[in-house]
Design an enzyme around this catalytic site. Structure first.
Site, mmCIF file in Angstrom:
data_model
loop_
_atom_site.group_PDB
_atom_site.id
_atom_site.type_symbol
_atom_site.label_atom_id
_atom_site.label_comp_id
_atom_site.label_asym_id
_atom_site.label_seq_id
_atom_site.Cartn_x
_atom_site.Cartn_y
_atom_site.Cartn_z
ATOM 1 N N LYS A 215 62.517 84.536 104.520
ATOM 2 C CA LYS A 215 61.624 84.077 105.596
ATOM 3 C C LYS A 215 62.177 84.578 106.915
ATOM 4 O O LYS A 215 63.382 84.800 107.036
ATOM 5 C CB LYS A 215 61.571 82.544 105.633
ATOM 6 C CG LYS A 215 60.384 81.979 106.360
ATOM 7 C CD LYS A 215 59.202 81.789 105.423
ATOM 8 C CE LYS A 215 57.949 81.352 106.102
ATOM 9 N NZ LYS A 215 56.907 80.999 105.128
ATOM 10 N N ASP B 176 52.709 83.758 108.494
ATOM 11 C CA ASP B 176 52.937 82.310 108.410
ATOM 12 C C ASP B 176 52.382 81.768 109.731
ATOM 13 O O ASP B 176 51.549 82.439 110.375
ATOM 14 C CB ASP B 176 54.433 81.998 108.229
ATOM 15 C CG ASP B 176 54.685 80.542 107.834
ATOM 16 O OD1 ASP B 176 54.506 80.201 106.658
ATOM 17 O OD2 ASP B 176 55.042 79.715 108.710
HETATM 18 P P1 NDP Z 1 48.246 79.134 111.357
HETATM 19 O O1 NDP Z 1 49.073 79.569 112.486
HETATM 20 O O2 NDP Z 1 47.088 79.971 110.934
HETATM 21 O O3 NDP Z 1 47.690 77.665 111.602
HETATM 22 C C1 NDP Z 1 48.559 76.602 111.805
HETATM 23 C C2 NDP Z 1 47.746 75.347 112.092
HETATM 24 O O4 NDP Z 1 48.607 74.231 112.107
HETATM 25 C C3 NDP Z 1 47.063 75.397 113.451
HETATM 26 O O5 NDP Z 1 45.921 74.607 113.436
HETATM 27 C C4 NDP Z 1 48.144 74.801 114.341
HETATM 28 O O6 NDP Z 1 47.642 74.239 115.545
HETATM 29 C C5 NDP Z 1 48.691 73.706 113.443
HETATM 30 N N1 NDP Z 1 50.088 73.464 113.773
HETATM 31 C C6 NDP Z 1 51.102 74.359 113.741
HETATM 32 N N2 NDP Z 1 52.249 73.788 114.142
HETATM 33 C C7 NDP Z 1 51.940 72.513 114.444
HETATM 34 C C8 NDP Z 1 52.703 71.418 114.902
HETATM 35 N N3 NDP Z 1 54.015 71.542 115.150
HETATM 36 N N4 NDP Z 1 52.058 70.244 115.078
HETATM 37 C C9 NDP Z 1 50.739 70.117 114.845
HETATM 38 N N5 NDP Z 1 49.956 71.125 114.399
HETATM 39 C C10 NDP Z 1 50.560 72.301 114.191
HETATM 40 O O7 NDP Z 1 49.267 78.944 110.136
HETATM 41 P P2 NDP Z 1 48.963 78.821 108.580
HETATM 42 O O8 NDP Z 1 47.666 78.160 108.347
HETATM 43 O O9 NDP Z 1 49.228 80.137 107.981
HETATM 44 O O10 NDP Z 1 50.156 77.870 108.119
HETATM 45 C C11 NDP Z 1 50.029 76.455 108.017
HETATM 46 C C12 NDP Z 1 51.088 75.930 107.068
HETATM 47 O O11 NDP Z 1 50.929 76.522 105.771
HETATM 48 C C13 NDP Z 1 52.534 76.222 107.465
HETATM 49 O O12 NDP Z 1 53.351 75.151 107.044
HETATM 50 C C14 NDP Z 1 52.870 77.459 106.641
HETATM 51 O O13 NDP Z 1 54.255 77.580 106.423
HETATM 52 C C15 NDP Z 1 52.142 77.129 105.350
HETATM 53 N N6 NDP Z 1 51.833 78.239 104.469
HETATM 54 C C16 NDP Z 1 51.151 79.331 104.916
HETATM 55 C C17 NDP Z 1 50.840 80.352 104.046
HETATM 56 C C18 NDP Z 1 50.031 81.531 104.454
HETATM 57 O O14 NDP Z 1 49.738 82.358 103.599
HETATM 58 N N7 NDP Z 1 49.613 81.653 105.703
HETATM 59 C C19 NDP Z 1 51.294 80.320 102.646
HETATM 60 C C20 NDP Z 1 51.925 79.078 102.266
HETATM 61 C C21 NDP Z 1 52.190 78.101 103.157
HETATM 62 P P3 NDP Z 1 47.619 75.132 116.885
HETATM 63 O O15 NDP Z 1 46.496 76.102 116.697
HETATM 64 O O16 NDP Z 1 47.414 74.156 117.968
HETATM 65 O O17 NDP Z 1 48.953 75.804 116.954
HETATM 66 O O1 2IT Z 2 55.013 80.114 102.965
HETATM 67 C C1 2IT Z 2 54.496 81.084 102.375
HETATM 68 O O2 2IT Z 2 54.470 81.148 101.146
HETATM 69 C C2 2IT Z 2 53.894 82.143 103.185
HETATM 70 N N1 2IT Z 2 53.875 82.038 104.405
HETATM 71 C C3 2IT Z 2 53.339 83.365 102.528
HETATM 72 C C4 2IT Z 2 54.426 84.350 102.246
HETATM 73 C C5 2IT Z 2 53.988 85.691 101.715
HETATM 74 O O3 2IT Z 2 54.891 86.522 101.543
HETATM 75 O O4 2IT Z 2 52.806 85.924 101.482
#
Ligand code: NDP
Ligand code: 2IT
Length: 450
Positions: free
Chosen positions: A125, A165
């Site tokens: 990461k 992420d």
């Molecule tokens: P994005 O940046 O697309 O969206 C994040 C969302 O969560 C936004 O709505 C953001 O609000 C909100 N958010 C982020 N940080 C905070 C915080 N500290 N407090 C409150 N709200 C928060 O990210 P993702 O959707 O990609 O990721 C969301 C979660 O999923 C994370 O935990 C990530 O690690 C996990 N994840 C992501 C994957 C992926 O493929 N993208 C895969 C597996 C897990 P705002 O817009 O106001 O910042």
């Molecule tokens: O937390 C996760 O699994 C991710 N942000 C996706 C990682 C990836 O390599 O697609």
């Protein structure tokens, strides 16, 4: 003090400034200790001591100029935690809260998640304490180029393959890929989540959210339930939340809540296709705030409180909770309220969105709970499928990738059930941790002490 307690204490003392890392290591140790302890081979090879120490950490300066010409300095990281079963693989997070401990927790989780996907990917990461909010496209581009101008020397399609992420989506991956290609003079699958006209896999943008809901379907199916007409609360409104909402809707569920870091919206009628398109427009095109949803559609908007607190304070009934925003967003107090209001299933779209005592409450009350390393593994699994397609220089169709994603989520579910079933409850935490651990531990054993 038992041997297990001694081991946890050793990890705590060595990483005392990294609470999230300690939290996730502790959970793994609690789950796998008996399996570990029953194997002389694991113990003799000190597999757990080796597993909790990253193979390599890279920390670097990222200097860039804003549109006014002012210079800014951020800190960039890549944690290459474990490569026993494949090249390091995991996302990049751009958020002001990023620090080494946070990335070590995310990279450590990723080892076990990637192992569960059935694909050959190690755990890593990275990211930076850069805040993309309020920055122009050109500023984001300059930052991404500066970030990659150092990271490029540490990654590669057979070494380490980053992806998105929080704060890193298609736009950032594009800028970083462009810089990598320019420096190395190579067009390779060094990043995943690429645009579909230049090596990206179809379904990768949808994969984490869709995969989460496929995992929920598997959990519900085993429990004799389904998603039809179920009331679903989702936190976040980013990549994972948007596609989780889309798939819940496809399967007949009713999504009544979304959020961002400023506010929570409640739409009691539930999202529909037009409403979700508007959410995507607000968050992905305008890069605006979720509260704008309430300017267009009848919805209640609560500022300064997250979804789970709003549910508790307003006594809202939900059947299924999908935390898709960030770590430790759902605490024990709010979990207790969810349970009291009849919630029977919680699945983590985000990484470690529940505090340890919240997870304990769910397990004590035998609520279906899918931890992130199982439930949100669809994203990285589809990244693995993108790597395969890049290696073959070939693209699968949407239907083909979606079918493989479904199959992988089913297989993860089966692994959790295999190692986590008690008489009347599937402990998905225990199941996911043991299944993820065994594959990596055995690979490390077979590769000798290194
Ligand atoms: P994005 O940046 O697309 O969206 C994040 C969302 O969560 C936004 O709505 C953001 O609000 C909100 N958010 C982020 N940080 C905070 C915080 N500290 N407090 C409150 N709200 C928060 O990210 P993702 O959707 O990609 O990721 C969301 C979660 O999923 C994370 O935990 C990530 O690690 C996990 N994840 C992501 C994957 C992926 O493929 N993208 C895969 C597996 C897990 P705002 O817009 O106001 O910042
Ligand atoms: O937390 C996760 O699994 C991710 N942000 C996706 C990682 C990836 O390599 O697609």
């Amino acid at each position: 003090m038992t041997e297990k307690e001694k081991f946890i204490k050793f990890v705590e003392e060595k990483n005392s400034t990294q609470p999230e890392f300690i939290q996730c290591v502790r959970e793994i140790i609690e789950s796998v200790w008996d399996v570990y302890n029953s194997s002389d081979k694991f113990k003799k090879a000190r597999i757990l001591e080796r597993m909790v120490e990253p193979e390599r950490i890279i920390i670097f300066r990222v200097s860039w100029q804003d549109d006014a010409g002012d210079v800014h300095v951020n800190r960039g990281y890549r944690v290459q935690f474990n490569s026993a079963i494949g090249p390091y693989k995991g996302g990049l997070r751009f958020h002001p809260s990023v620090n080494l401990g946070l990335l070590k927790f995310l990279a450590f989780e990723q080892i076990f998640k990637n192992s569960l996907t059935t694909l050959p990917m190690g755990g890593g990461k990275g990211g930076a304490d850069f805040d993309p909010k309020g920055k122009s496209d050109n500023e984001v581009m300059r930052f991404c180029h500066a970030f990659m101008s150092e990271l490029y020397r540490h990654i590669g399609p057979d070494t380490d393959v980053p992806a998105g992420d929080i704060g890193v989506g298609a736009r950032e991956i594009g800028y970083m890929f462009g810089k990598y290609k320019k420096i190395k003079n190579e067009f390779t699958g060094v990043l995943t989540g690429k645009g579909t006209t230049w090596g990206g896999s179809l379904i990768r943008p949808e994969a984490t959210g869709y995969g989460l809901v496929y995992f929920v379907e598997n959990m519900l199916d085993l429990a004799g339930k389904n998603l039809k007409d179920k009331i679903v609360a989702i936190s976040g409104s980013g990549n994972v939340a948007q596609y989780a909402a889309e798939k819940v809707m496809h399967l007949g569920g009713k999504v009544i809540m979304l959020s961002d870091s400023d506010s929570t919206i409640i739409d009691e009628k539930g999202l529909d296709t037009d409403k979700l398109e508007h959410v995507k427009y607000i968050k992905n095109v305008e890069r605006g705030r979720i509260k704008e949803y309430a300017d267009k559609y009848p919805a209640v908007c609560v500022t300064g409180k997250n979804v789970w607190r709003v549910i508790r304070e307003k006594n809202i009934k939900v059947d299924i909770a999908l935390p898709c925003a960030t770590q430790n967003e759902l605490n024990a107090e709010n979990t207790e309220a969810l349970i009291k209001n009849g919630c029977f299933c919680v699945a983590a779209g985000a990484n470690m969105p529940l505090t340890s005592d919240a997870v304990a409450l769910l397990r004590k009350n035998k609520i279906l709970y899918g931890p992130g390393k199982a439930a949100n593994a669809g994203g990285v699994a589809t990244s693995g499928l993108e790597m395969t397609q890049n290696s073959m220089r070939f693209n699968w169709t949407r239907e083909e990738v979606d079918a493989k994603l479904k199959e992988i989520m089913k297989s993860i579910h089966t692994q959790c059930v295999k190692y986590g079933s008690d008489e009347d409850y599937v402990d998905y935490v225990k199941g996911a941790n043991i299944a993820g651990f065994l594959k990596v531990a055995n690979a490390m054993l077979e590769q000798g002490v290194c």
